[in-house]
Design an enzyme around this catalytic site. Structure first.
Site, PDB file in Angstrom:
ATOM      1  N   GLU A 182      77.988  29.480  53.285  1.00  0.00           N
ATOM      2  CA  GLU A 182      77.020  28.399  53.440  1.00  0.00           C
ATOM      3  C   GLU A 182      77.652  27.250  54.220  1.00  0.00           C
ATOM      4  O   GLU A 182      78.791  26.858  53.966  1.00  0.00           O
ATOM      5  CB  GLU A 182      76.570  27.885  52.071  1.00  0.00           C
ATOM      6  CG  GLU A 182      75.581  26.725  52.163  1.00  0.00           C
ATOM      7  CD  GLU A 182      75.182  26.171  50.822  1.00  0.00           C
ATOM      8  OE1 GLU A 182      74.452  26.879  50.108  1.00  0.00           O
ATOM      9  OE2 GLU A 182      75.607  25.046  50.489  1.00  0.00           O
TER      10      GLU A 182
ATOM     11  N   THR B  62      72.154  24.520  55.032  1.00  0.00           N
ATOM     12  CA  THR B  62      71.417  23.765  54.022  1.00  0.00           C
ATOM     13  C   THR B  62      70.386  22.829  54.644  1.00  0.00           C
ATOM     14  O   THR B  62      70.358  22.589  55.847  1.00  0.00           O
ATOM     15  CB  THR B  62      72.372  22.953  53.136  1.00  0.00           C
ATOM     16  OG1 THR B  62      73.071  22.001  53.956  1.00  0.00           O
ATOM     17  CG2 THR B  62      73.377  23.848  52.451  1.00  0.00           C
TER      18      THR B  62
ATOM     19  N   ARG C 103      63.183  24.912  45.475  1.00  0.00           N
ATOM     20  CA  ARG C 103      62.285  23.816  45.122  1.00  0.00           C
ATOM     21  C   ARG C 103      62.778  22.530  45.753  1.00  0.00           C
ATOM     22  O   ARG C 103      62.028  21.777  46.342  1.00  0.00           O
ATOM     23  CB  ARG C 103      62.214  23.667  43.594  1.00  0.00           C
ATOM     24  CG  ARG C 103      61.155  22.675  43.130  1.00  0.00           C
ATOM     25  CD  ARG C 103      61.467  22.104  41.764  1.00  0.00           C
ATOM     26  NE  ARG C 103      62.622  21.207  41.805  1.00  0.00           N
ATOM     27  CZ  ARG C 103      63.082  20.565  40.749  1.00  0.00           C
ATOM     28  NH1 ARG C 103      62.508  20.743  39.567  1.00  0.00           N
ATOM     29  NH2 ARG C 103      64.131  19.764  40.845  1.00  0.00           N
ATOM     30  N   GLY C 104      64.065  22.264  45.628  1.00  0.00           N
ATOM     31  CA  GLY C 104      64.677  21.085  46.227  1.00  0.00           C
ATOM     32  C   GLY C 104      64.757  19.917  45.268  1.00  0.00           C
ATOM     33  O   GLY C 104      64.061  19.857  44.252  1.00  0.00           O
TER      34      GLY C 104
ATOM     35  N   ASN D 225      61.538  31.485  35.164  1.00  0.00           N
ATOM     36  CA  ASN D 225      61.303  30.911  36.485  1.00  0.00           C
ATOM     37  C   ASN D 225      61.959  31.765  37.568  1.00  0.00           C
ATOM     38  O   ASN D 225      61.366  32.007  38.633  1.00  0.00           O
ATOM     39  CB  ASN D 225      61.848  29.484  36.538  1.00  0.00           C
ATOM     40  CG  ASN D 225      61.519  28.784  37.846  1.00  0.00           C
ATOM     41  OD1 ASN D 225      60.374  28.799  38.297  1.00  0.00           O
ATOM     42  ND2 ASN D 225      62.521  28.189  38.465  1.00  0.00           N
TER      43      ASN D 225
ATOM     44  N   ARG E  38      59.845  34.804  38.161  1.00  0.00           N
ATOM     45  CA  ARG E  38      58.657  34.496  38.965  1.00  0.00           C
ATOM     46  C   ARG E  38      58.993  34.474  40.458  1.00  0.00           C
ATOM     47  O   ARG E  38      58.189  34.904  41.295  1.00  0.00           O
ATOM     48  CB  ARG E  38      58.061  33.157  38.530  1.00  0.00           C
ATOM     49  CG  ARG E  38      57.254  33.224  37.249  1.00  0.00           C
ATOM     50  CD  ARG E  38      56.431  31.962  37.045  1.00  0.00           C
ATOM     51  NE  ARG E  38      57.272  30.797  36.800  1.00  0.00           N
ATOM     52  CZ  ARG E  38      57.702  30.432  35.605  1.00  0.00           C
ATOM     53  NH1 ARG E  38      57.373  31.134  34.541  1.00  0.00           N
ATOM     54  NH2 ARG E  38      58.446  29.356  35.463  1.00  0.00           N
TER      55      ARG E  38
END
Length: 283
Positions: free
Chosen positions: A10, A41, A100-101, A157, A160
């Site tokens: 990353e 990012t 989501r952030g 979560n 999902r």
């Protein structure tokens, strides 16, 4: 170590010409290790949207690496996210890290969805998959997301997100292998069989690690290992590489073969850790 592992890295988008040079030096040095992908990012509230896109597009255009662009729900409508997704698709980017952030600085401590936006990472994954056939990575938390009401709710979560079309999860950094293996056992028991990559954070500043840790356990032996080294960057870097490689060895012994490294745009430690794990440059 036999070197039979897969790695990914990353990076974050540069804010200046000097930082851009540092980023591309890191990419150039790590590219021969043949990462499965490299991610870039995306700042809180879309604050690095243009720079993220420029960096990802350049990786796609100028290297043989597979770029993955981070994308969050924060501060954007569904229409704006669709436009961003279209731009990535047109640039040849086929992998998105959907998150989501976190709210931008000064906007409070809790996530508030855009009135016309996505309310969760699972919704974002579904929207992106409906727009284009992206490969999508999502976030996971071995020691539970700080805002989750329970470990079970956090795992629900994650499930999902996979049900919405995610391909894999990448975890928040951690330092306890016990926490990792407990998390993987719970994920398997919940019916999650998709790949989950451990996120490995080499220590560049132990004070910063303490600030960022939130729910992450820092073992006492790790505290002792880095004691007095924050003002000694050379020894700290050496200790950090060995400590991270040791964490990876213990994960490897438990069956892990895919590792994701948070590089902070610095190649030396990530390269050293991969070398200790038996990975060698491809011709």
């Amino acid at each position: 170590m036999p070197g039979d592992i897969s790695v990914s890295f990353e990076f974050f988008p540069p804010k200046s010409e000097k930082m851009e040079n540092q980023l591309w030096e890191a990419i150039t040095e790590l590219a021969p290790l043949d990462p499965s992908f490299v991610s870039v990012t995306y700042g809180a509230g879309g604050s690095t949207r243009e720079r993220t896109h420029a960096t990802v597009a350049r990786i796609a255009r100028e290297t043989a690496l597979v770029p993955a662009a981070h994308l969050t729900c924060v501060g954007a409508s569904k229409a704006e996210i669709a436009e961003i997704a279209d731009q990535y698709w047109e640039a040849g980017v086929r992998h998105i890290v959907a998150l989501r952030g976190d709210p931008p600085a000064g906007a409070g401590t809790r996530f508030e969805p855009h009135p016309q936006g996505y309310a969760s990472a699972a919704e974002l994954v579904g929207g992106l998959k409906a727009r284009h056939d992206f490969e999508i990575s999502v976030a996971a938390y071995p020691e539970v997301h700080p805002e989750a009401v329970s470990a079970e709710a956090d795992l629900d979560n994650l499930k999902r997100k996979f049900d919405a079309g995610a391909s894999r999860a990448i975890t928040q950094f951690f330092f306890s292998t016990d926490a990792w293996f407990r998390f993987i056992d719970r994920a398997l028991a919940a019916g999650i069989t998709a790949p989950i990559l451990p996120g490995i954070m080499p220590v560049t500043s132990f004070a910063a690690i303490r600030r960022m840790s939130a729910n992450t356990l820092i073992p006492p032996e790790m505290e002792a290992m880095f004691e007095g080294l924050d003002e000694r960057p050379g020894p700290r870097a050496l200790v950090s590489a060995v400590a991270a490689a040791d964490l990876c060895r213990r994960l490897y012994a438990g069956g892990v073969r895919d590792f994701h490294f948070y590089t902070l745009n610095k190649a030396e430690q990530a390269y050293a850790i991969c070398h200790l794990l038996g990975l060698r440059p491809k011709p």
